[in-house]
Motif scaffolding. Structure first.
Motif, mmCIF file in Angstrom:
data_model
loop_
_atom_site.group_PDB
_atom_site.id
_atom_site.type_symbol
_atom_site.label_atom_id
_atom_site.label_comp_id
_atom_site.label_asym_id
_atom_site.label_seq_id
_atom_site.Cartn_x
_atom_site.Cartn_y
_atom_site.Cartn_z
ATOM 1 N N PRO A 35 -4.454 -3.527 -2.793
ATOM 2 C CA PRO A 35 -3.543 -2.275 -2.400
ATOM 3 C C PRO A 35 -4.140 -0.974 -2.587
ATOM 4 O O PRO A 35 -4.731 -0.614 -3.497
ATOM 5 N N GLN B 250 0.892 -1.204 0.068
ATOM 6 C CA GLN B 250 0.060 -0.074 0.167
ATOM 7 C C GLN B 250 0.991 1.035 -0.059
ATOM 8 O O GLN B 250 2.057 1.039 0.229
ATOM 9 N N ILE C 69 -8.937 0.541 3.114
ATOM 10 C CA ILE C 69 -7.594 -0.573 3.400
ATOM 11 C C ILE C 69 -8.493 -1.824 3.996
ATOM 12 O O ILE C 69 -7.939 -3.023 3.393
#
Lengths: 317, 317, 317
Positions: free
Chosen positions: B137, B3, B131
């Motif tokens: 991602p 990420q 998230i």
């Protein structure tokens, strides 16, 4: 396929479901079929899943997708025949649609009902005028009374998840909501499940929420939700505003919200919803976050439904 | 890279800077790495450079970029756990995010702080919930407290323009503005310059404009702007609203506007700003139109920062 | 070609018309010329045909097109030199344009006039500042005073449909409208027909609607519409607000609406309009739905005009 407006545009529902599932297994297997072809996606109303999944489906087939937000990026369209256009509408569909027809190979359109005039909404004048004047295949991204890409997705999702040889029991249940919503998704689900013909189909809703018979004919209509849910394999949860007392909210009775207690009445039913869903109004958190919800799978299947439809149209032209 | 939310997601800042500069020299060198991959760019707030540079970066890698303006093209999202959704929000992030996760390979999101509740903003609940629920991602296109693509760009621009072997002196200075702005860019710049660790780093601002220590720790904080600017090699100009007295405008003192007179105190410093800039409020015309401004270069480098980040993520998946 | 702002940017109108018609016959014949090139399309105002046709034209040449709605997706731009930006504008064109110049290979811009200050509008300060600061070729998607892609399309459409060896008689006629409209399309049509030089050109409008002489010089101006229409081969119908009494609506006289009765005065004239058209205000339904209208053809030709222009610019860079 020449257009995709309702279940009647599909000759063989099982075949197009099969095609969609093949795309799910291999999204890029027809990546060149749409090369040098272009789809215009016209949004007269907001959209998230339909907007994104249609663009993705087109790209997976090698097509260019061009999105146009009518109103915010352009201007308001006139749909009235013979209108003297001295008001707020800026362009007539008779003038706009043929040009779209020359710019694009396929035209996809989202247009909501007014919920004011049932006659006007159920005439589907907006999308019908695009069909009449554009001269190219039209795909409904939800129209005044139907949402066929959603319903095809729903059949795909049921066929994909039902592992038994018997016919599933499918229940479409009305749910409470804070706003008056179109009947499109419910109409369309009823139309497709009836056209598919491979399920026991029950519709349940409070009195006054009867849907148009042209779509529900073939379903068993039950006003006691608990009775309807018994032994269900699939529950399709959806709010709609009244069809008879057109566009009205007649009930917000919270006892119609689907909860785990109600699930106990069923055959461990899978729960579906077209989204967006009002949590703890239409459906409880416990269901949406629990093992019976197949809502994410359902929404994700939107891509494959759209891809199968676009492929059918490309192959017919 | 799994990420890209903050400097902590990057193992080696110098390496990713190097990668970005290689893309600047040869934008299309990895043109096939992203083929059949798709990035969704969700904007909950306006954006110009971030919007355009992210699309360009994705295209340079052969990816499809699909932009979606949450709110204007779709609808408002709910972020509260357990919310009874009978108000104005239409869809919960818990329902929307997993679908995005199935539609896309990477999800990029812009979401501004409320500037009302510091606790809420600094919990980064919006991007954290994406998230948590998207399962793919996530790239920050600016979140409530940080703007990592901007800060990576800033380090790239400093490394690209500093020709000496010694450590540069970098000064982050507060500037006046007419509206309360987020602390994101200042927080993020501080975090990255500290993480990079190859500069003498000074922050200067009026009393009351102290930033959160979690980001500034390692910097020298000076309240006298003239003192801070002495011998600076780079001046990063930015307004932010107060962190302590959260979201408040405590000063609009025009003497904090950067001018040529102040430049004389520096080592012929290069002037940076993330843009958009309020001319003759934050910075004088003479600086923006003069030889010390590297603002256009900085903004143009946004493409290469995004391209390096997307490449890192594609390579890890 | 270095830019496309007015007829003066084209050396040979017949040659570019020829190029456009070749694209109409074979849209993808130059499909690789724009590979790895990118056009940014900035809309400061709404647009439908221009927006869509420019994207399509770019794609037909293999270019990536990125659309950005200034204002709704980003923020308001400042155009005033030396402005102290403590008001509602968020970014100066001097700062935004050079970055666009680095992001894109061609920058296309739509910006309407204010219709408040004639001096400001006719200075074309908006598009001129993009030209000055962007450093890349600028294409007008309609500016304050001109609409060259429309006018090139109009010449294409006339050349494509006129089968005789003599010079056609072309009449630009003012039409009623409910709102004050820019003079752009009328100015631009006059400029192009005059620059082309292969027609007998008449302009007709009520007193007070005289256009700027810099564009009309060379045309025969007649205030009696019936007189003007005699023996016309083409009628170009368009409303505009007053140039002298700047931006005012001086007349809504319905007798200026074009009808079949007026067509009888002409040489079976073909009727043109740039669209959007107010039906039964500017033009009657009978004309728009009748055999003399070439409006759909005209609008569809927008793609080929844009494609020819983009090709000329790509070849010069």
């Amino acid at each position: 396929m020449k257009q995709f407006i309702s279940a009647h545009d599909v000759k063989d529902i099982n075949a197009i479901v099969e095609k969609a599932l093949l795309y799910k297994a291999d999204p890029f297997k027809d990546k060149t079929i749409g090369v040098n072809k272009r789809i215009g996606c016209l949004f007269l109303n907001p959209s998230m899943r339909t907007r994104l999944s249609t663009q993705i489906a087109a790209q997976n087939l090698g097509m260019e997708a061009i999105v146009f937000n009518v109103g915010s990026e352009g201007w308001s369209l006139e749909f009235e025949e013979g209108a003297i256009m001295n008001g707020s509408t800026v362009e007539h569909v008779k003038d706009a649609a043929p040009i779209m027809g020359n710019y694009f190979d396929i035209l996809a359109i989202r247009t909501f009902p007014t919920l004011k005039s049932r006659e006007e909404d159920y005439s589907e004048q907006y999308i019908q005028q695009f069909i009449k004047y554009a001269g190219i295949p039209i795909v409904s991204l939800e129209s005044a009374t139907l949402h066929p890409l959603q319903s095809l997705t729903d059949v795909i999702t049921i066929k994909e998840t039902f592992r038994e040889t018997r016919r599933p029991k499918i229940v479409l249940t009305w749910a409470p909501h804070v706003k008056p919503l179109p009947q499109c998704v419910a109409n369309s689900f009823a139309q497709w499940i009836n056209a598919w013909g491979e399920a026991e189909f029950v519709i349940t809703h409070p009195n006054g929420y009867e849907l148009a018979e042209q779509f529900t004919n073939g379903a068993n209509i039950v006003h006691d939700q608990n009775e309807a849910l018994k032994e269900a394999d699939y529950i399709y949860v959806k709010n709609w505003s009244a069809y008879q007392d057109y566009g009205q909210v007649l009930s917000t009775d919270p006892s119609w919200m689907l909860t785990n207690d109600k699930l106990k009445l069923t055959n461990n039913a899978k729960v579906m919803h077209c989204l967006p869903v009002r949590r703890n109004v239409e459906l409880s958190d416990e269901i949406l976050d629990g093992p019976n919800s197949i809502i994410t799978r359902e929404a994700s299947n939107r891509v494959w439904a759209a891809q199968a439809v676009l492929n059918e149209i490309l192959r017919s032209n």
